[in-house]
Design a protein around this motif. Sequence first.
Motif: not given
Length: 359
Positions: A316-332
């Motif tokens: 639910l957290l990752t879904q709502r972060l995307r819904g609020f316009g948070f861009g996603r990237r994989t860290e090293t």
Amino acid sequence: MADVRAAPRYSIVPGDPVEHKGDWLGLADRNLPFAVQGREARYSKYYEDSPLGPAKFFLARDAQSDTFVGMAAIFPTQLRVFGELVPAAIAGDFAVDDGHRGLGPAVPLQRAAVNALGEHGLSCAYGYPNEHSEPITRRVGYTDLGRLTRYVKVLRSRVVVEQYVKSRGRARVAAGVSRVTVDPLLWAVSRERLQWRRRGLRVERPAAFDDRFSALWETTRQQGTITSERNPELLNWKYETTREGGIYRILALVGGDDQVVGYAVYRVRNGIRHIIDIVFQPSAEVLDVLLAELIRDARREGAVAISVIHLGPASLLTQRLRGFGFGRRTETSSLHVYVPGESELEQALVAAGNWCFLN
């Protein structure tokens, strides 16, 4: 405990928090940059004043110079594994002086640290090794649970300009232009500008954690994941709520019964609000209000972005972060865990899908 022979040139010595404080400080000064807190403050917090007991650490002595040239530590902590309280350790403060790396004492130091888990009743050790230490932790038996994911919400275009425009002069001009042309658009299309119905919830900034958080923590323990233990004593120590000038802040949602239903802990660095922890009732409505208030508050305080680093499956957290316009990237960087045996509990600890962590 007797010295454990590491190699003809090196021996591994169990660290004593009193006797070896100066040796630790010297190694830290030469090898470990601590931007958040000074070395003395860090030593005091983790090696002398932890409510879970001092860190267990090991030093590598060079026979040729009769000096300490490396160290590794495990810090006692507590996990909630599917609701059960489990003693564990965080691996850290791993350093070897230049000239003693490669085939030097690095691997024996790490082996000494993980071998101490059983002696102290700790179920596992976990940490975030960098690119230089990752091959060493793999060699001693750590399991890679996967890369961390960073979610970023850009609030002001300046943070993007500074990242991609290398010339200071050009960056200053571009930031000025984008502040007038781009920043209003960032706000206009941002979800938090909508009028969220709080349904009796109010926003507070508690100075410290107290019993009003307990029911919320109990709810998170029942969600079938592996996560950090949370209680007032532990979190107030961790986030230094009693220290004047502390860097951590709490933003909480409180219900009509005066119980906390969601909160976030954050710190600000270089204008970016870094979310260190976020806990909420398993409700999209509560989480939406919490995220909206976090973003609004960050805008009011002039933050240029909000950053969340997450480990775990989609939720639910990752879904709502995307819904609020948070861009996603994989860290090293990734989370690595070491378990000393093969019990049912230990096998659960090496399953990446069981962990739910913020960095």
